[in-house]
Structures are given as C-alpha cells and as structure tokens.
Motif scaffolding. Sequence first.
Motif, short mmCIF file in Angstrom:
data_model
loop_
_atom_site.label_atom_id
_atom_site.label_comp_id
_atom_site.label_asym_id
_atom_site.label_seq_id
_atom_site.Cartn_x
_atom_site.Cartn_y
_atom_site.Cartn_z
N SER A 86 0.70 -1.20 0.09
CA SER A 86 0.24 -0.09 0.21
C SER A 86 0.69 1.30 0.03
O SER A 86 0.36 2.26 -0.51
N GLU A 87 2.00 1.25 0.55
CA GLU A 87 2.99 2.31 0.41
C GLU A 87 4.27 1.96 -0.14
O GLU A 87 5.31 2.64 0.33
N ASN A 88 4.33 1.37 -1.30
CA ASN A 88 5.38 0.89 -2.02
C ASN A 88 5.35 1.84 -3.15
O ASN A 88 4.57 1.47 -4.19
N ALA A 89 6.31 2.68 -3.29
CA ALA A 89 6.61 3.67 -4.39
C ALA A 89 6.84 2.94 -5.79
O ALA A 89 6.32 3.33 -6.78
N LYS A 90 7.61 1.78 -5.63
CA LYS A 90 7.97 1.11 -7.01
C LYS A 90 6.62 0.28 -7.44
O LYS A 90 6.08 0.43 -8.65
N ASP A 111 7.29 8.53 -1.68
CA ASP A 111 8.74 8.56 -1.62
C ASP A 111 8.92 9.75 -0.66
O ASP A 111 9.74 9.81 0.19
N LYS A 112 8.02 10.89 -0.95
CA LYS A 112 8.15 12.24 -0.26
C LYS A 112 7.70 11.87 1.19
O LYS A 112 8.37 12.40 2.36
N GLY A 114 7.00 8.82 2.81
CA GLY A 114 7.26 7.42 3.23
C GLY A 114 8.75 7.45 4.17
O GLY A 114 8.84 6.62 5.02
N ASP A 115 9.79 8.26 3.55
CA ASP A 115 10.94 8.29 4.11
C ASP A 115 10.63 9.34 5.34
O ASP A 115 10.53 10.56 5.12
N LYS A 116 10.96 8.96 6.76
CA LYS A 116 10.40 10.00 7.70
C LYS A 116 11.25 10.98 7.96
O LYS A 116 10.88 12.02 8.11
N ALA A 117 12.45 11.17 7.35
CA ALA A 117 13.54 12.33 7.53
C ALA A 117 13.14 13.43 6.63
O ALA A 117 12.85 14.43 6.78
N SER A 118 13.01 12.71 5.32
CA SER A 118 12.55 13.75 4.41
C SER A 118 10.71 14.37 4.58
O SER A 118 10.74 15.41 4.15
N ALA A 119 10.15 13.53 4.98
CA ALA A 119 8.84 13.92 5.39
C ALA A 119 8.91 15.12 6.31
O ALA A 119 8.26 15.93 6.33
N LYS A 120 9.67 14.97 7.44
CA LYS A 120 9.89 15.92 8.22
C LYS A 120 10.34 17.31 7.58
O LYS A 120 9.74 18.24 8.05
N ALA A 121 11.33 17.40 6.82
CA ALA A 121 11.89 18.45 6.28
C ALA A 121 10.65 19.03 5.60
O ALA A 121 10.65 20.30 5.34
#
Length: 450
Positions: A86-90, A111-112, A114-121
Amino acid sequence: MFKKILIANRGEIALRVIRTCKEMGIKTVAVYSTADAESLHVRFADEAVCIGPPASSLSYLKMANIISAAEITNADAIHPGYGFLSENAKFSKICQEHGIKFIGASPEMIDKMGDKASAKATMKAAGVPCVPGSDGLLESFEQTQKLAKEMGYPVMLKATAGGGGKGMRAVWKEADLLKAWESARQESAAAFGNDGMYMEKLIEEPRHIEIQVIGDSFGKACHLSERDCSVQRRHQKLTEETPSPFMTDELRNAMGEAAVKAAEFIKYEGAGTVEFLVDKHRNFYFMEMNTRIQVEHPITEQVIDYDLIREQIMVAAGIPISGKNYFPMLHSIECRINAEDPYNDFRPSPGKITTLHTPGGHGVRLDTHVYSGYTIPPNYDSMIAKLITTAQTREEAINKMKRALDEFVIEGIKTTIPFHRQLMEEPDYVAGNYTTKFMESFVMKDRVEE
C-alpha cells in the motif's frame, strides 16, 4: 468510473473494499495465497486469482504476480488496502506504467512522505509543527552525540525507513547513547535494508493523535477530524477512539488546519493520515504521514456517516471532493481483535475456529473475514476482526463495547477479547486518562476459566 478493481490484499480489509465496490456497481478481483483459499474475500469477489504460496514475499508482496492477475482479468484499477504494497512507491509506479490506476498515493508522494526524515523536512517547509530534532539523516555517531547534548536528554533515535517500532530507541542519558545507536542501526538494516537514522527530542507523556485527510487531484484537501491511537503495545495500536477524550475544540481546529495545510502543500491525492504526538500541555508535533487507508478508519466513518473507501475510489477516478471539513457527531471506539493470548504476553494463536458467535445490535459494527470452521494461518498479521461501537457519548460507547465483547464468542484459538473487556473497566481508560505509555503498567487480571 472504474469497471473492475483488483484488491491487492487479504482478510477483513479486502472484504471491506469488495463491499463498497459492489455497492458502487464495480466488479472485483480477489487475489489470494494458497493459505487463504478459503477466506471470505475470495468467496465474495466476482473473480479470484491465486498469486502464490503462503509466504507474503511469494504472494501478496510479489508485484509481478499481482500485475499479471490484473492484466488477465482486465482490471483497470488496484486497491492495495493497508500493509503489504500500500505504501510501496515502486508498485505504484509499476501500476502507472501498465495503465492500471493505483488507488493510493503517487510514487513521488510515497517517496516524499514514506521516508520519515524527508517527510519531516517537507512538513517544516509547509509550516507544520515538528518535533525538535536532526535536520535529515545523522551522518555519524559524533554528530548524534553533539546534537543530543544540544537538545537535552531524553532523545529518541529512529530509523528513517522504520515502522512497527523497529529501529527505535529511547535514550535517557549520554552513557547509553552509543549502545542505542549501534543496536538501532543493526535492527533497521536487518528489517528494512537501510540503517539510516535520525533523532528527535523525546516527548514525555505523549498521546498519539492522528488526523484523517482526503485530497483530490485538483489540489484541494479536507480533514475528517481526529482519532486517538494512544493505547499501544510495542508501537502496535490496540484500540482507537474518536473524538479523543483529550481533545478541545481549539486543539481540533489547530490540528485539522495543520493536517490540511500539509496535504495541500504536497498536493496529496487520496485518503491519508497525518499523525501527531501531543504532549501533556496540548502542544502537537508532526510525526509521520501514512499514505493509505488506516486499520482504524471505521470509527471515523461511524461518527461522520462517510464511506472512506468509496471516497478513495471517487478521488482516484478524478472526481473532486467537496472540500468541507467534518467533525464528530457521535463517539466511536474500535477494539482490534487479534488471534493472540493476552495472558501469555500476547503470543500469536493461529489455528482453527471451532465456534464463532458475533455480537450485534444498535451501534455495533464488526469488520471480519473469519467464520466458524475457518483456519487462521500463521503466516500473516494476527488481527482477525475489528469490533466498533458507536453511541451518543463516550460512556455509552464503552458500555456498548462491554456488552458486545461479552457477546463475542470465539473458540478454538486464543484472542484479545479478554484484554479489551478488562480495558473497558480500567479506571484510567474509563476516565480518558491515558498516554502511549499506558500499556507499560497494564497487568492482565487472572484468567477466568469458563
């Protein structure tokens, strides 16, 4: 509108999607592993395709098999449910490439967020309050040590690819930091193939409150109010409710506005959930965004009379949302019924259900795929049902839940029904006085043999 939707999932969520599709006049395709051949989602779909053996990696996570099933059945859309792909970008991208609509977020969105660090930014850029912490990934232990000293202990190390509590370590003093750093990275690498870490200030006495959002393909988003998911064990939710007993009108409006701002900033399309930590002073901080339907979505549906699966399908078909925000008109509680033994550290209890009697009555909803004679396979998540009660007030919803749990009979396996029955009489829970630490002091009372 879509003519045929393949449901790339199993169990109660697959059945839940099939029901809405039928009501909308859309044909359905079930996919199943050999372990799920007798499951109800297979029985009630218009068509069913076996996609592999019991192991998820060889069936429900096997993208080529699912795409093949969609192509041979001429499905024009795929609903992934929750979990699995369900949350697989590929997978979202592969669906695009094959001209099949993925009823969920775009690959870029996954992608934006799902990655917690980039989501926070991204959320910081949107002006959404975030927990103080590292800007992006930590590059070394020395950087981690310096930042922890600047923020002040306690801190929380988190795997950027994490989920289900893996790769997370609370650190209360500097002497424990190196050991936590090394073990969290090892666990994250083993679980996700990614040892990237970031760090946040540890919020003490937090509540986990999420806001349901819907966004359309025209850049418009709305919120459907909150769900309180603070009763958790090892970062797995056990029960949820809406409205939150901790909520005020002022906080609801502020959190709702922040969630809509987040969704519109990233031009989010579909159903999503913006998850926040709320401290004891009612300050709230962005935690993560789930770009899919949630397990606990039924309680939101119950209090605002709204079919979230239908809305997901409509948005995916290019139909705009109304844009208005929704607020709870009733009170709803969900208990996740798992095939686990609460008297034995919640150990999984797969096996054959010999007797099943389900509760009913006004304000009682049961989402499940099991039946008497059904064998619960040991290969998947242990949740077998979601029991939801809805009433005018929280007190009435709790009393209704107690009655419904008393009616709910499952024999042949162990379940978490006794845990939920006890929870509904636990003074702190009844008073609405709980945080994400609630289960750390919870003790099951002696088993009552029937």
